[in-house]
Scaffold this active site. Structure first.
Site, mmCIF file in Angstrom:
data_model
loop_
_atom_site.group_PDB
_atom_site.id
_atom_site.type_symbol
_atom_site.label_atom_id
_atom_site.label_comp_id
_atom_site.label_asym_id
_atom_site.label_seq_id
_atom_site.Cartn_x
_atom_site.Cartn_y
_atom_site.Cartn_z
ATOM 1 N N SER A 1 -7.922 1.031 2.895
ATOM 2 C CA SER A 1 -8.336 0.559 1.575
ATOM 3 C C SER A 1 -9.572 -0.321 1.705
ATOM 4 C CB SER A 1 -7.201 -0.249 0.937
ATOM 5 O OG SER A 1 -7.645 -0.830 -0.266
ATOM 6 N N SER A 2 -10.365 -0.365 0.637
ATOM 7 C CA SER A 2 -11.492 -1.293 0.588
ATOM 8 C C SER A 2 -11.117 -2.575 -0.134
ATOM 9 C CB SER A 2 -12.666 -0.663 -0.164
ATOM 10 O OG SER A 2 -13.076 0.507 0.484
ATOM 11 N N THR B 1 -3.942 -0.780 -7.488
ATOM 12 C CA THR B 1 -4.705 0.449 -7.718
ATOM 13 C C THR B 1 -3.810 1.655 -7.960
ATOM 14 O OG1 THR B 1 -6.387 1.887 -6.688
ATOM 15 C CG2 THR B 1 -4.786 0.905 -5.211
ATOM 16 N N ASP C 1 -7.726 8.399 0.062
ATOM 17 C CA ASP C 1 -8.388 7.327 0.814
ATOM 18 C C ASP C 1 -8.271 7.562 2.324
ATOM 19 O OD1 ASP C 1 -9.327 6.016 -1.369
ATOM 20 O OD2 ASP C 1 -7.995 4.305 -1.258
ATOM 21 N N ARG D 1 0.845 -1.192 0.000
ATOM 22 C CA ARG D 1 0.000 0.000 0.000
ATOM 23 C C ARG D 1 0.885 1.247 0.000
ATOM 24 N NH1 ARG D 1 -5.071 1.640 -1.355
ATOM 25 N NH2 ARG D 1 -6.112 2.864 0.244
ATOM 26 N N THR E 1 -8.644 0.779 -10.405
ATOM 27 C CA THR E 1 -8.152 -0.388 -9.658
ATOM 28 C C THR E 1 -8.372 -1.625 -10.507
ATOM 29 O OG1 THR E 1 -8.712 0.709 -7.592
ATOM 30 C CG2 THR E 1 -8.466 -1.656 -7.453
ATOM 31 N N GLY F 1 -13.662 0.878 -5.662
ATOM 32 C CA GLY F 1 -13.747 1.801 -4.531
ATOM 33 C C GLY F 1 -14.375 1.117 -3.337
ATOM 34 N N GLU G 1 -3.698 8.038 -4.071
ATOM 35 C CA GLU G 1 -4.250 7.159 -3.046
ATOM 36 C C GLU G 1 -4.522 7.863 -1.724
ATOM 37 O OE1 GLU G 1 -5.859 3.924 -3.563
ATOM 38 O OE2 GLU G 1 -4.036 3.980 -4.775
HETATM 39 O O1 DON Z 1 -7.883 1.221 -1.994
HETATM 40 C C1 DON Z 1 -9.045 1.512 -2.231
HETATM 41 O O2 DON Z 1 -9.965 1.096 -1.583
HETATM 42 C C2 DON Z 1 -9.385 2.440 -3.386
HETATM 43 N N1 DON Z 1 -8.260 3.284 -3.697
HETATM 44 C C3 DON Z 1 -9.805 1.610 -4.569
HETATM 45 C C4 DON Z 1 -10.268 2.486 -5.712
HETATM 46 C C5 DON Z 1 -11.007 1.702 -6.735
HETATM 47 O O3 DON Z 1 -11.248 0.513 -6.581
HETATM 48 C C6 DON Z 1 -11.487 2.419 -7.900
HETATM 49 N N2 DON Z 1 -12.124 1.428 -8.795
HETATM 50 N N3 DON Z 1 -12.538 1.061 -9.687
#
Ligand code: DON
Length: 607
Positions: free
Chosen positions: A473-474, A427, A449, A114, A409, A496, A446
């Site tokens: 993060s998700s 991502t 987030d 990350r 992502t 996301g 990032e």
């Molecule tokens: O880490 C995370 O949760 C977000 N930065 C993920 C972003 C994401 O999945 C955008 N997607 N299509």
């Protein structure tokens, strides 16, 4: 269960795998794996599979596997190609979580690559002139760029598990970058999307990104053959020198310059890049019926939310007879609502704040928590695992979460010819990340987030920014195991904060509703977080599901064009079954097991 985290690393020092802290490539220290008894592991009869967001990347992975490469080798090759052909989603300038399952020992390891906040960042990272910055201005700024983790993750995982030669893993991406790749409908569609152009700055005149993606001020069209020699060069240097080619020297200087010379500069330094470390963490696992579900622990949310949703769903649903999707839908929605509320409140970087991760999926907590199901028309408040488990109430340790999250992502699922597996979600955060192209790859954004507003009601928010901290993060790269410890499923998705719901859908679909991987992916997405329940009414059955949930009292928001990108592998008795989300451009392709060597008949004697 046999895939317990077995005190993988004896010394804390080994937990942090240094990306590179010298100017010459240093192999990351090898984790000390517990001595394993000699087990008689039967040969893996199922062949191999790669499911990922682009057929060219999948083929690169399959070629590595066909040569006998480890799932980790294949993941690196796949991801290096995705960074070229799917630059909107991930790449060298971003981060990732990689789960690795080792069939021989039964262990699952999590490599946390990350992004980190620069050392100089404070909780005020997104406070400007005394005000919290808006999401979009923060998103498209140098402040949002985290120290990238992808290249360090490649090396840390390859040093421990790789069986292919390091440099070989980058060859397909380098070749494609030099020769040119065809721009896919999804990439071309994004570039031509006026709404996206208006909020991103990818087409900023004079920028490297504009020169690459908008030559002559026009978006590169679908089907165009696009070359990226700068990316080929960056990868060639990483192939030759390892992470130092990225985290030190002229490339690191160019990254830092791009961040610090931004109109809204970030504080990243050369030291931040040089000091980046991959964290090796135990997975978080929880039980659902006879299965064990493992995912990435904090600072990601998968390890808390996937076992929590399934554990709550099992408890809420009880043991009604037979299969009935509509009956069970509300149970799943309730389980999601409770689990999202908990993760929003408590999950953050555990190296900075206490995160009750194991408590949130403790069976005793889930036994109490499922009874909290409340009014379907109102948001569920978080629970208090501290109070339930008699460790002291902890809900008021933190203010209510203020994080907003945004579609950049990708997810990669791999099983190799030995039955080892990788589940990796990578991502750059928003589509095209921070819109700044350095050496052919995009920098992430990032750090949005993090909660941009670090305080709520006079209390700090757990996911507030801090120097060196990783934003929550998700991402939910996950494995499912049977009670005998054998691998059942590899799953994950971009999207996301909806990732949690997307991945959960595949677990419910395959494990409970007895669907194939593809059928489960094709189900409507249902995202139950906060006050509303989003239902993908553009999918088959979506309208019926929305209507049903409305009749149960939920505030339904109809959604179309969901951004899931699920890539799933299910281990069946007769082989591997794959599925890839039709909402994106991925495929799941299999490799047959090698033919068993046949004993040649003895040559006939002449006499
Ligand atoms: O880490 C995370 O949760 C977000 N930065 C993920 C972003 C994401 O999945 C955008 N997607 N299509």
């Amino acid at each position: 269960m046999s895939m317990i985290w077995r005190n993988l690393v004896g010394s804390a020092a080994l937990l942090a795998l240094a990306a590179c802290n010298q100017s010459t490539p240093t192999p990351a220290p090898e984790p000390v794996l517990d001595a394993q008894p000699e087990l008689d592991i039967p040969a893996w009869p199922h062949g191999a599979m790669v499911a990922a967001a682009d057929p060219r990347a999948v083929q690169a992975g399959l070629d590595v596997l066909a040569e006998g490469g480890h799932a980790v080798d294949a993941a690196i090759a796949v991801h290096a190609v995705l960074g070229l052909v799917e630059p909107q989603s991930s790449g060298l300038g971003g981060g990732a979580f990689m789960l690795v399952y080792l069939r021989e020992s039964g262990e699952t390891l999590v490599y946390d690559g990350r992004e980190t906040a620069p050392a100089a960042a404070t909780s005020e990272l997104f406070i400007k002139d005394g005000e919290v910055m808006g999401f979009l201005p923060a998103w498209q700024s140098g402040r949002a760029v985290g120290v990238p983790g992808a290249v360090a993750l490649y090396k840390a995982a390859h040093d421990v598990h790789g069986s292919s030669e390091w440099a070989r893993l980058f060859a397909p991406a380098i070749e494609l970058a030099n020769e040119g790749f065809e721009v896919s409908p999804r990439l071309g569609g994004y570039l031509a999307n006026e709404r996206l152009r208006s909020v991103m700055r990818l087409d900023e005149p004079g920028s490297a990104a504009a020169a690459y993606f908008y030559p002559g001020d026009s978006p590169v069209a679908i089907g165009t053959k696009l070359q990226n020699p700068a990316y080929a060069e960056a990868l060639s240097e990483v192939a030759a020198l390892g992470p130092p080619a990225f985290y030190t020297g002229p490339r690191a200087q160019r990254i830092v310059a791009a961040v610090t010379e931004d109109a809204e500069p970030g504080a990243m330094t050369l030291d931040d890049l040089r000091d980046y470390t991959v964290e090796l963490r135990p997975p978080l696992c929880g039980d659902y019926r006879n299965y064990t579900i493992c995912s990435a622990p904090p600072p990601s949310s998968g390890g808390v939310t996937q076992p929590a949703i399934m554990g709550l769903y099992e408890r809420i649903k009880g043991v009604p007879a037979g299969l009935n999707q509509l009956r069970d839908l509300g149970h799943w929605v309730n389980a999601q609502r409770l689990a999202y509320a908990d993760r929003d409140h408590y999950v953050a970087d555990p190296d900075f704040v206490p995160v009750p991760a194991a408590d949130l999926i403790n069976p005793d907590y889930l036994d109490a928590r499922f009874q909290d199901v409340g009014d379907p028309a109102r948001a569920e408040p978080p629970g208090d695992p501290g109070a339930v488990l008699a460790r002291g109430p902890m809900i008021d340790l933190w203010g209510r979460d203020t994080t907003e999250e945004g579609g950049g992502t990708t997810h990669i699922s791999i099983v190799d010819l030995e039955g080892n597996a990788v589940s990796m979600t990578a991502t750059v955060e928003s589509p095209f990340g921070n819109s700044v192209l350095v050496d052919g790859f995009l920098l992430n954004n990032e750090l949005t987030d993090f909660a941009r507003d670090p305080m709520k009601n006079g209390l700090p928010v757990a996911n507030a920014p801090a120097g060196g901290k990783r934003p929550r993060s998700s991402m939910s790269p996950s494995f499912v195991f049977a009670s005998d410890g054998e691998l059942v499923m590899v799953t994950g998705s971009p999207g996301g904060n909806s990732i949690i719901a997307y991945v959960s859908k595949t677990l419910i679909g395959v494990l409970d509703w007895q669907m194939s991987a593809q059928e489960a992916i094709d189900l409507p997405n249902v995202i139950a977080r906060g006050e509303t329940v989003g239902v993908e009414t553009s999918a088959p059955d979506g309208e019926i599901w929305a209507e049903h949930l409305r009749s149960e009292g939920y505030q339904v928001t109809e959604r179309a064009g969901e951004n899931s990108g699920l890539n799933v592998i299910v281990v069946r008795e007769d082989g591997l079954e794959g599925g890839s989300d039709r909402r994106r451009e991925g495929v799941a392709l299999a490799l047959a097991p090698p033919e068993p060597e046949r004993e040649l008949p003895a040559p006939e004697s002449d006499n």
